[in-house]
Design a protein around this motif. Structure first.
Motif, short mmCIF file in Angstrom:
data_model
loop_
_atom_site.label_atom_id
_atom_site.label_comp_id
_atom_site.label_asym_id
_atom_site.label_seq_id
_atom_site.Cartn_x
_atom_site.Cartn_y
_atom_site.Cartn_z
N LEU A 1 4.86 -2.43 -4.20
CA LEU A 1 5.98 -3.09 -3.53
C LEU A 1 7.31 -2.49 -3.96
O LEU A 1 7.45 -2.01 -5.09
CB LEU A 1 6.01 -4.59 -3.85
N ALA A 2 8.27 -2.54 -3.04
CA ALA A 2 9.66 -2.18 -3.33
C ALA A 2 10.56 -3.08 -2.49
O ALA A 2 10.13 -3.61 -1.46
CB ALA A 2 9.92 -0.70 -3.02
N VAL A 3 11.80 -3.27 -2.93
CA VAL A 3 12.74 -4.12 -2.21
C VAL A 3 14.07 -3.39 -2.02
O VAL A 3 14.43 -2.52 -2.80
CB VAL A 3 12.98 -5.46 -2.93
N SER A 4 14.78 -3.79 -0.95
CA SER A 4 16.07 -3.17 -0.66
C SER A 4 16.93 -4.15 0.13
O SER A 4 16.43 -4.95 0.92
CB SER A 4 15.88 -1.88 0.16
N GLU A 5 18.24 -4.04 -0.08
CA GLU A 5 19.19 -4.82 0.71
C GLU A 5 19.74 -4.03 1.88
O GLU A 5 20.29 -4.60 2.82
CB GLU A 5 20.34 -5.31 -0.18
N ASN A 6 19.60 -2.69 1.83
CA ASN A 6 20.27 -1.85 2.84
C ASN A 6 19.38 -0.79 3.48
O ASN A 6 19.87 0.01 4.28
CB ASN A 6 21.49 -1.17 2.21
N LEU A 7 18.11 -0.74 3.14
CA LEU A 7 17.13 0.24 3.63
C LEU A 7 17.28 1.63 3.02
O LEU A 7 16.34 2.43 3.07
CB LEU A 7 17.16 0.38 5.16
N SER A 8 18.41 1.94 2.43
CA SER A 8 18.64 3.27 1.87
C SER A 8 18.24 3.38 0.41
O SER A 8 17.72 4.41 -0.03
CB SER A 8 20.13 3.65 2.01
N THR A 9 18.49 2.31 -0.35
CA THR A 9 18.20 2.29 -1.78
C THR A 9 17.11 1.27 -2.05
O THR A 9 17.27 0.07 -1.76
CB THR A 9 19.46 1.93 -2.59
N TRP A 10 16.00 1.74 -2.62
CA TRP A 10 14.85 0.88 -2.86
C TRP A 10 14.57 0.75 -4.35
O TRP A 10 14.66 1.73 -5.09
CB TRP A 10 13.62 1.43 -2.15
N ARG A 11 14.24 -0.46 -4.77
CA ARG A 11 13.86 -0.73 -6.16
C ARG A 11 12.37 -1.05 -6.21
O ARG A 11 11.92 -2.01 -5.58
CB ARG A 11 14.67 -1.90 -6.72
N ARG A 12 11.62 -0.24 -6.93
CA ARG A 12 10.20 -0.51 -7.07
C ARG A 12 9.97 -1.79 -7.87
O ARG A 12 10.55 -1.96 -8.95
CB ARG A 12 9.50 0.65 -7.76
N LEU A 13 9.08 -2.64 -7.37
CA LEU A 13 8.61 -3.78 -8.16
C LEU A 13 7.32 -3.43 -8.89
O LEU A 13 6.94 -4.12 -9.82
CB LEU A 13 8.38 -5.00 -7.26
N GLY A 14 6.65 -2.36 -8.43
CA GLY A 14 5.46 -1.88 -9.11
C GLY A 14 4.19 -2.12 -8.32
O GLY A 14 4.20 -2.65 -7.20
N PRO A 15 3.05 -1.74 -8.89
CA PRO A 15 1.76 -1.95 -8.23
C PRO A 15 1.45 -3.44 -8.09
O PRO A 15 1.84 -4.26 -8.92
CB PRO A 15 0.77 -1.27 -9.18
N VAL A 16 0.71 -3.78 -7.04
CA VAL A 16 0.27 -5.15 -6.82
C VAL A 16 -0.87 -5.49 -7.78
O VAL A 16 -1.77 -4.68 -8.01
CB VAL A 16 -0.18 -5.34 -5.36
N HIS A 17 -0.81 -6.70 -8.34
CA HIS A 17 -1.87 -7.21 -9.22
C HIS A 17 -2.45 -8.48 -8.60
O HIS A 17 -1.71 -9.42 -8.28
CB HIS A 17 -1.32 -7.52 -10.61
N PHE A 18 -3.76 -8.52 -8.45
CA PHE A 18 -4.44 -9.69 -7.91
C PHE A 18 -5.00 -10.51 -9.06
O PHE A 18 -5.82 -10.03 -9.84
CB PHE A 18 -5.57 -9.26 -6.96
N THR A 19 -4.56 -11.75 -9.17
CA THR A 19 -4.99 -12.60 -10.27
C THR A 19 -6.47 -12.95 -10.14
O THR A 19 -7.03 -12.99 -9.04
CB THR A 19 -4.17 -13.90 -10.34
N TYR A 20 -7.09 -13.21 -11.28
CA TYR A 20 -8.50 -13.61 -11.29
C TYR A 20 -8.66 -14.93 -10.55
O TYR A 20 -7.87 -15.86 -10.71
CB TYR A 20 -9.00 -13.76 -12.72
N GLN A 21 -9.72 -15.02 -9.75
CA GLN A 21 -9.98 -16.22 -8.98
C GLN A 21 -11.42 -16.67 -9.18
O GLN A 21 -12.35 -16.01 -8.71
CB GLN A 21 -9.73 -15.95 -7.49
N PRO A 22 -11.66 -17.76 -9.89
CA PRO A 22 -13.02 -18.25 -10.09
C PRO A 22 -13.72 -18.47 -8.74
O PRO A 22 -13.12 -18.98 -7.80
CB PRO A 22 -12.81 -19.57 -10.83
N GLY A 23 -14.95 -18.04 -8.68
CA GLY A 23 -15.71 -18.20 -7.45
C GLY A 23 -15.70 -16.99 -6.54
O GLY A 23 -16.57 -16.84 -5.69
N LEU A 24 -14.71 -16.12 -6.71
CA LEU A 24 -14.66 -14.93 -5.87
C LEU A 24 -15.68 -13.89 -6.32
O LEU A 24 -16.10 -13.05 -5.54
CB LEU A 24 -13.25 -14.33 -5.90
N ASP A 25 -16.07 -13.95 -7.58
CA ASP A 25 -17.12 -13.09 -8.12
C ASP A 25 -16.75 -11.61 -8.10
O ASP A 25 -17.61 -10.75 -8.00
CB ASP A 25 -18.44 -13.32 -7.35
N THR A 26 -15.47 -11.32 -8.18
CA THR A 26 -15.05 -9.93 -8.29
C THR A 26 -13.60 -9.89 -8.74
O THR A 26 -12.92 -10.91 -8.78
CB THR A 26 -15.21 -9.18 -6.96
#
Length: 338
Positions: free
Chosen positions: A109-134
């Motif tokens: 993910l990255a965010v921007s207020e003007n489309l020209s300058t982007w700030r990376r938020l970093g890779p997406v992390h999916f939290t552990y979810q009981p029952g999903l089994d993965t």
């Protein structure tokens, strides 16, 4: 938009753009620019209008390149297939993109207020979810996009929701590992999932957007034009009946060991998601609403591809911007939303 002759960053195509408006209201695309060796960057191009109709672009440079280590692998690199969503409650454009790094295609993910300058938020992390089994973090993922406003999560909490498409074949990153399905999933074809982040966490710290939770399957392939896989397109649009989501469906034959698939057919369809539960599909198109028909859609790096990734309103009409045969960018008018 077509590749500019002599421009090294576009040697292997311009395709699959995101979109948005700068603070002065001007419409822009953020195309994927592909250099030799399938190395992708994200550019910025202002859309030129003729009598209110998008007819071309003026390039404004590159806004994101594979500069981070997790965006570069030993034999690959790229920031690919951006989707952008303007979220008024946050005051920013939120970009999802595919970081093609050491572990294959991963979401970032990255965010921007003007489309020209982007700030990376970093890779997406999916939290552990009981029952999903993965652990969803183990798997390659693509085709992510955010809703433009908070929606209820499965527990009724207002949340920022992201659609995405995990891929269960771990051969992307470890040869011979094969498919590893979650326990409750019986179909190994990639489908559309949804995950959430509570509004309060994001308002306290916008970087919380990368910590996705409450993962659910939304839709799988159902009709012949989607036989191989489906994936989300542009950010969903609010309509009276719920959320309108454009998506792509793929049929044909996949060839292992290559990024460019010569025997597939990409078409665009639509789904209507429940406003009160956006993880629930109310209706969907049994036939595609846009298929490869023109020469630019049928001939290119990957033939027979229309791949919608952006939608914008211009003078009361909606225009869909899409990749054409993984080589160029086209536009189509969407005359009815429902």
């Amino acid at each position: 938009m077509s590749p500019q002759p002599g421009e090294a960053n576009e040697a292997e195509g311009v395709l699959n753009p995101a979109s948005g408006r700068t603070p002065d209201g001007r419409l822009h695309l953020l195309p994927r620019l592909v250099a030799k060796g399938n190395v992708s960057r994200i550019g910025l191009a202002e859309v030129m209008l003729t009598d209110g109709v998008p007819t071309g672009v003026e390039r404004r440079g590159v806004v994101l390149a594979p500069d981070e280590g997790w965006e570069r692998g030993a034999n690959n690199a790229g920031v690919e297939d951006p989707r952008t969503t303007w979220i008024p409650s946050l005051g920013v454009h939120v970009m999802t993109y595919v970081a093609y790094g050491p572990l294959g295609p991963r979401l970032a993910l990255a965010v921007s207020e003007n489309l020209s300058t982007w700030r990376r938020l970093g890779p997406v992390h999916f939290t552990y979810q009981p029952g999903l089994d993965t652990d969803l973090n183990l798997f390659p993922n693509k085709d992510a996009v955010f809703f433009p406003e908070p929606v209820p999560d499965p527990n009724g909490r207002l949340s920022y929701a992201m659609l995405h498409r995990p891929m269960w074949d771990l051969s992307w990153i470890r040869e011979g590992e094969g498919v590893r399905l979650p326990a409750q999933i019986t179909d190994d074809r990639p489908g559309i999932w949804i995950s959430y982040v509570p509004v309060g966490l994001v308002e306290w710290d916008i970087t919380a957007l990368v910590y996705q939770r409450d993962h659910r399957l939304v839709a799988m392939s159902e009709f012949p034009y989607e036989d191989l896989k489906i994936g989300a397109g542009p950010a969903p649009i609010r309509v009276d009946e719920g959320w309108l989501l454009l998506h792509h469906g793929v049929r044909g034959e996949m060839v292992t060991g290559t990024d460019h698939q010569p025997h597939v057919h990409y078409a665009a369809g639509a789904m209507l998601l429940d406003q009160a539960d956006p993880g629930h599909v109310l209706a969907r198109t049994a036939e595609p609403i846009l298929s490869p028909e023109t020469a630019d859609e049928r001939d290119g790096i990957v033939p027979n591809v229309v791949f919608p990734t952006a939608i914008e309103e211009v003078d009361g009409l909606h225009y869909v911007f899409y990749g054409m045969a993984d080589s160029k960018i086209g536009v189509a008018r969407l005359d009815r939303l429902v």
